[in-house]
Design an enzyme around this catalytic site. Structure first.
Site, PDB file in Angstrom:
ATOM      1  N   MET A 109       5.280  -2.764  -4.576  1.00 44.93           N
ATOM      2  CA  MET A 109       5.700  -3.753  -5.622  1.00 44.93           C
ATOM      3  C   MET A 109       6.310  -4.860  -5.247  1.00 44.93           C
ATOM      4  O   MET A 109       6.575  -5.658  -6.192  1.00 44.93           O
ATOM      5  CB  MET A 109       5.800  -3.051  -6.824  1.00 44.93           C
ATOM      6  CG  MET A 109       4.823  -2.174  -7.480  1.00 44.93           C
ATOM      7  SD  MET A 109       5.006  -1.855  -9.389  1.00 44.93           S
ATOM      8  CE  MET A 109       6.590  -1.155  -9.570  1.00 44.93           C
ATOM      9  N   GLY A 110       6.618  -4.968  -3.850  1.00 49.67           N
ATOM     10  CA  GLY A 110       7.395  -6.090  -3.595  1.00 49.67           C
ATOM     11  C   GLY A 110       8.885  -5.968  -3.681  1.00 49.67           C
ATOM     12  O   GLY A 110       9.473  -4.445  -4.056  1.00 49.67           O
TER      13      GLY A 110
ATOM     14  N   HIS B 106      11.041   0.574   2.189  1.00 50.87           N
ATOM     15  CA  HIS B 106       9.928   0.102   2.202  1.00 50.87           C
ATOM     16  C   HIS B 106       9.622  -0.204   3.883  1.00 50.87           C
ATOM     17  O   HIS B 106       8.563  -0.031   4.344  1.00 50.87           O
ATOM     18  CB  HIS B 106       9.621  -1.355   1.725  1.00 50.87           C
ATOM     19  CG  HIS B 106       9.642  -1.145   0.069  1.00 50.87           C
ATOM     20  ND1 HIS B 106      10.732  -1.662  -0.563  1.00 50.87           N
ATOM     21  CD2 HIS B 106       8.850  -0.735  -0.836  1.00 50.87           C
ATOM     22  CE1 HIS B 106      10.573  -1.528  -1.764  1.00 50.87           C
ATOM     23  NE2 HIS B 106       9.336  -1.010  -2.083  1.00 50.87           N
TER      24      HIS B 106
ATOM     25  N   GLU C  82       8.822   9.578  -0.286  1.00 49.41           N
ATOM     26  CA  GLU C  82       9.086  10.539  -1.181  1.00 49.41           C
ATOM     27  C   GLU C  82      10.190  10.711  -2.238  1.00 49.41           C
ATOM     28  O   GLU C  82      10.320  11.600  -3.159  1.00 49.41           O
ATOM     29  CB  GLU C  82       9.769  11.722  -0.003  1.00 49.41           C
ATOM     30  CG  GLU C  82       8.646  12.185   0.891  1.00 49.41           C
ATOM     31  CD  GLU C  82       8.918  13.413   1.760  1.00 49.41           C
ATOM     32  OE1 GLU C  82      10.110  13.711   1.888  1.00 49.41           O
ATOM     33  OE2 GLU C  82       7.962  13.819   2.662  1.00 49.41           O
TER      34      GLU C  82
ATOM     35  N   VAL D 125      14.824   6.948   1.955  1.00 51.96           N
ATOM     36  CA  VAL D 125      16.103   6.213   2.777  1.00 51.96           C
ATOM     37  C   VAL D 125      17.045   5.963   1.710  1.00 51.96           C
ATOM     38  O   VAL D 125      17.011   5.674   0.489  1.00 51.96           O
ATOM     39  CB  VAL D 125      15.693   4.864   3.289  1.00 51.96           C
ATOM     40  CG1 VAL D 125      16.563   4.038   4.128  1.00 51.96           C
ATOM     41  CG2 VAL D 125      14.372   5.362   4.221  1.00 51.96           C
TER      42      VAL D 125
ATOM     43  N   MET E  77      17.606   4.273  -2.030  1.00 49.43           N
ATOM     44  CA  MET E  77      17.224   2.931  -2.147  1.00 49.43           C
ATOM     45  C   MET E  77      16.188   2.621  -3.088  1.00 49.43           C
ATOM     46  O   MET E  77      14.831   3.494  -3.270  1.00 49.43           O
ATOM     47  CB  MET E  77      16.861   2.604  -0.606  1.00 49.43           C
ATOM     48  CG  MET E  77      18.141   2.347   0.299  1.00 49.43           C
ATOM     49  SD  MET E  77      17.410   1.451   1.766  1.00 49.43           S
ATOM     50  CE  MET E  77      18.902   1.196   2.481  1.00 49.43           C
TER      51      MET E  77
END
Length: 286
Positions: free
Chosen positions: A30-31, A37, A148, A180, A188
């Protein structure tokens, strides 16, 4: 790298990328991209010849009163990050391109969508399943990558892909990539940007409290007691409320009363109006 906003152009571009039998990987987002990401993008690049990243803030997965309007949109900055990662194309459609006038179809996945965020956000996973099904049909990738951190979402997408025969021929693998984390362990998330400096400092308590609860259960403390201690720790550290702190089966997402060989600890908590989620393996042999 191309940025594509129309479906016809997307399909023409993907057909060109696929020439000669090249494999295509999809990373749906979703940016508001961050290192989490980009880790997905790197995993996708290792598995395929070309990577397509979708950037679409999907309105159907936001409920009433949620942060659809406030959700960060920063296509230019996201594009710069993805170009540096050698992404072949960005699929960034407008809502009316994905849901044209008269749109009337919904994908609903029973079972794994129940409980956790499925209960706290009614309709959320219908929106997720619907948009991911559409993305799979639009891009027709050979594989797709998801974080995850959103474990229940990953379970929903895997179940949908199997049930609707999306795994072949177009999507032969739905890959989960480990969460991450920031230096203090916080997962994150684009929503971390909503936190004030004080809230962000307090948020680091969340992963530490989860790890402490898992360690307690492994040492023989009953799950109910460990989870109660987890909630108390968060509430005394600046969190306003706990949506859930539960043990669930990693595959079926069914509630578990005790840690066992395939359980995970799932947590959703609110701080300063921001809802943070996380999950960690709580299997006894991990």
């Amino acid at each position: 790298m191309q940025t594509i906003t129309k479906l016809k152009m997307l399909r023409n571009t993907v057909d060109g990328l696929r020439a000669g039998g090249a494999r295509i990987a999809l990373v749906p987002t979703m940016g508001a991209l961050h290192e989490g990401h980009l880790t997905l993008v790197r995993a996708a690049r290792a598995a395929a010849d070309h990577v397509v990243v979708s950037i679409f803030v999907n309105p159907t997965q936001f409920g009433e009163g949620e942060d659809l309007d406030a959700y960060p949109r920063q296509l230019a900055a996201d594009s710069a990050l993805l170009e540096a990662e050698d992404v072949s194309a960005i699929w960034a459609p407008a809502p009316e391109e994905v849901y044209p006038q008269g749109y009337a179809t919904n994908v609903s996945v029973a079972g794994v969508s129940s409980g956790l965020c499925g209960d706290d956000r009614p309709g959320h996973f219908d929106g997720v399943a619907t948009v991911v099904c559409k993305l799979f049909n639009q891009v027709r990738p050979d594989c797709a990558f998801f974080g995850e951190k959103d474990w229940q979402q990953l379970a929903v997408i895997r179940r949908m892909s199997r049930d609707l025969d999306l795994t072949l021929p177009h999507v032969d693998a739905v890959h989960g990539v480990p969460t991450v984390r920031e230096e203090d362990g916080l997962a994150m998330s684009s929503r971390n940007a909503y936190l004030s400096k004080e809230q962000r400092a307090a948020a680091g308590t969340l992963p530490r409290a989860m790890q402490a609860a898992i360690a307690a259960m492994k040492s023989g403390v009953a799950a109910a007691g460990a989870l109660k201690e987890l909630e108390d720790t968060l509430l005394t550290s600046g969190f306003e409320s706990i949506d859930y702190a539960e043990l669930r089966d990693a595959d079926t997402i069914e509630l578990a009363n005790e840690a066992s060989e395939n359980t995970r600890l799932f947590l959703a908590a609110r701080i300063g109006g921001t809802r943070l989620i996380d999950n960690m393996p709580a299997a006894l042999n991990v």
